[in-house]
Design a protein around this motif. Structure first.
Motif, PDB file in Angstrom:
ATOM      1  N   GLU A  31      44.838   9.983 -86.002  1.00 20.70           N
ATOM      2  CA  GLU A  31      45.413  10.387 -86.903  1.00 20.70           C
ATOM      3  C   GLU A  31      44.401  10.338 -88.074  1.00 20.70           C
ATOM      4  O   GLU A  31      43.737   9.541 -87.992  1.00 20.70           O
ATOM      5  N   SER A  49      55.910   5.819 -96.294  1.00 28.13           N
ATOM      6  CA  SER A  49      57.010   5.438 -95.565  1.00 28.13           C
ATOM      7  C   SER A  49      56.469   4.623 -94.481  1.00 28.13           C
ATOM      8  O   SER A  49      57.155   3.711 -93.349  1.00 28.13           O
ATOM      9  N   ARG A  50      54.973   5.328 -94.106  1.00 21.27           N
ATOM     10  CA  ARG A  50      53.909   4.282 -93.079  1.00 21.27           C
ATOM     11  C   ARG A  50      53.983   3.425 -93.514  1.00 21.27           C
ATOM     12  O   ARG A  50      52.923   2.424 -92.274  1.00 21.27           O
ATOM     13  N   TYR A  51      53.914   2.440 -94.575  1.00 15.00           N
ATOM     14  CA  TYR A  51      53.626   1.410 -95.078  1.00 15.00           C
ATOM     15  C   TYR A  51      54.594   0.374 -94.974  1.00 15.00           C
ATOM     16  O   TYR A  51      54.563  -0.851 -95.638  1.00 15.00           O
ATOM     17  N   ARG A 150      42.682   0.932 -90.558  1.00 16.89           N
ATOM     18  CA  ARG A 150      43.141   0.239 -89.744  1.00 16.89           C
ATOM     19  C   ARG A 150      42.886  -0.411 -88.667  1.00 16.89           C
ATOM     20  O   ARG A 150      41.875  -0.006 -88.886  1.00 16.89           O
ATOM     21  N   LYS A 155      49.564   5.862 -81.931  1.00 25.05           N
ATOM     22  CA  LYS A 155      49.776   7.464 -82.984  1.00 25.05           C
ATOM     23  C   LYS A 155      50.862   6.682 -83.677  1.00 25.05           C
ATOM     24  O   LYS A 155      52.040   6.579 -82.892  1.00 25.05           O
ATOM     25  N   GLY A 156      51.138   6.829 -85.205  1.00 27.30           N
ATOM     26  CA  GLY A 156      52.114   6.576 -85.362  1.00 27.30           C
ATOM     27  C   GLY A 156      53.111   5.048 -86.064  1.00 27.30           C
ATOM     28  O   GLY A 156      54.110   5.047 -86.629  1.00 27.30           O
ATOM     29  N   ILE A 158      52.947   1.377 -88.038  1.00 31.23           N
ATOM     30  CA  ILE A 158      53.411   1.423 -89.410  1.00 31.23           C
ATOM     31  C   ILE A 158      51.481   0.869 -89.601  1.00 31.23           C
ATOM     32  O   ILE A 158      51.849  -0.356 -88.562  1.00 31.23           O
ATOM     33  N   THR A 247      56.091  -4.540 -97.536  1.00 31.84           N
ATOM     34  CA  THR A 247      55.110  -3.522 -97.341  1.00 31.84           C
ATOM     35  C   THR A 247      53.907  -5.443 -96.702  1.00 31.84           C
ATOM     36  O   THR A 247      54.528  -6.228 -97.424  1.00 31.84           O
TER      37      THR A 247
END
Length: 380
Positions: A31, A49-51, A150, A155-156, A158, A247
């Protein structure tokens, strides 16, 4: 399921099959990359929200526990001719720390305090540079070398609240100064000298770890490839976070390599070590290195020494910078329990595997506590 030669890998509770387990399947991130520093600088009051971690993985930001990892003075560990003083109290202190904690701090270690401060400050200045200059060094998952945000290619997944810079120091065939930041100006020179002094320190501690296992002084060093060891540096930048209770700067993991030397940010605590099912916040001693056992030494010691889960908290008031120097085996040497430590009563717990094979596994999956090294154990 991941298969390398005759070694089968699996993640507990998360079986998966990958058809091409080689570096060629790690060409790019799944991504678009978002720089966490940019998210922090935006002033947003809510993190994406990804974190946001699951409730069970979120940190407890405040604790009254005064427990700390051992702090060991190694100033008298070696004689002037660099021979190990086996009767030095630090030898026994390191033995106990390796068996009970997997983590310890060393002071009077021989790396110049001024150099440690200079290295930390040079990297802080790098992360302060304009984004377009940092983007010149953007990395890929194939080697991780360069400027990144990262870990893992799921994919996707957290994500963690941190950016980093990763570079190779050893072997010389992988070290490329052109892949190190050219600004600020003293950075390349500082990193070169810093790496030299940390490698020397690591070689000394490898002798102590070897004799504490009842092995020859040079056993672990030779198992790592002698002078042909691997070494790399990951500089972590943890920006201020508006919701630090949701987080982590770095998710729970054990280090995949041999031994790690962490230069922490003295002014901002954040590293936590898992001990007796509790998270202990490390309190760094001034100009100490935080040393921890990695998965490769756990394998070589047949789990007498254990790598330990650790993670990093962030906070809303201050950023953090830390330098993690990884001292690793030569990438293509099979690593397996020392024959001297394998008996009918203590059979070999792990199959032979090269660090390249293990590292690929880690890079594909990202931080996952201790599940990676535990999944390698041979069936009884």
């Amino acid at each position: 399921m991941l298969i390398y030669n005759r070694t089968t890998f699996f993640l507990k509770d998360q079986p998966r099959k990958l058809e091409s387990p080689d570096m060629n399947c790690l060409q790019d991130w799944p991504e678009p990359i978002v720089r966490v520093q940019s998210l922090s600088d935006s002033g947003a009051a809510v993190i994406p929200s990804r974190y946001i971690k699951s409730s069970s993985d979120r940190p407890k930001l405040f604790s009254s526990d005064d427990t700390n990892i051992p702090v060991i003075d190694i100033g008298d560990l070696f004689n002037g001719d660099h021979t190990l003083r086996r009767n030095c109290p630090a030898v026994e202190e390191i033995k106990e720390a390796c068996r009970e904690w997997g983590f310890f701090q060393v002071v009077n270690h021989g790396v110049m305090p001024e150099l440690m401060d200079e290295a930390r400050q040079a990297w802080r200045e790098f992360f302060y540079q304009p984004m377009e200059l940092k983007q010149l060094y953007a990395n890929s998952p194939k080697t991780y070398e360069g400027y990144g945000s990262r870990l893992g290619v799921e994919k996707g997944a957290i994500l963690d609240w941190s950016d980093y810079y990763f570079l190779h120091y050893r072997p010389s065939s992988l070290k490329d100064h052109n892949k190190w930041p050219s600004q600020p100006l003293p950075l390349r020179e500082v990193v070169e000298e810093y790496g030299k002094q940390v490698v020397e320190l690591a070689g000394k501690l490898m002798k102590v770890l070897s004799i504490n296992l009842g092995l020859e002084e040079e056993f672990l060093q030779n198992a790592f490839g002698g002078d042909e060891i691997g070494a790399c540096l990951r500089v972590n930048f943890y920006p201020k976070c508006p919701q630090p209770d949701l987080t982590l700067g770095l998710s729970s993991h054990s280090d995949p390599g041999g031994m790690t030397f962490l230069l922490p940010d003295h002014d901002v605590p954040g590293l936590q070590v898992r001990k007796d099912h509790k998270w202990i916040t490390v309190k760094p001693a001034r100009h100490a290195f935080i040393v921890n056992i990695g998965d490769q030494i756990q394998v070589l010691s047949n789990a007498i020494y254990k790598s330990v889960e650790h993670r990093v908290m962030v906070n809303s008031l201050q950023e953090r910078v830390s330098l993690a120097f990884f001292y690793n085996p030569k990438s293509d040497i099979p690593i397996q329990p020392a024959p001297e430590l394998v008996t009918p009563e203590t059979p070999a717990l792990y199959p032979a595997m090269t660090f390249d094979q293990y590292r690929l596994y880690i890079r594909m999956m990202g931080p996952r506590g201790k599940s990676q090294v535990e999944s390698l154990k041979s069936p009884r």
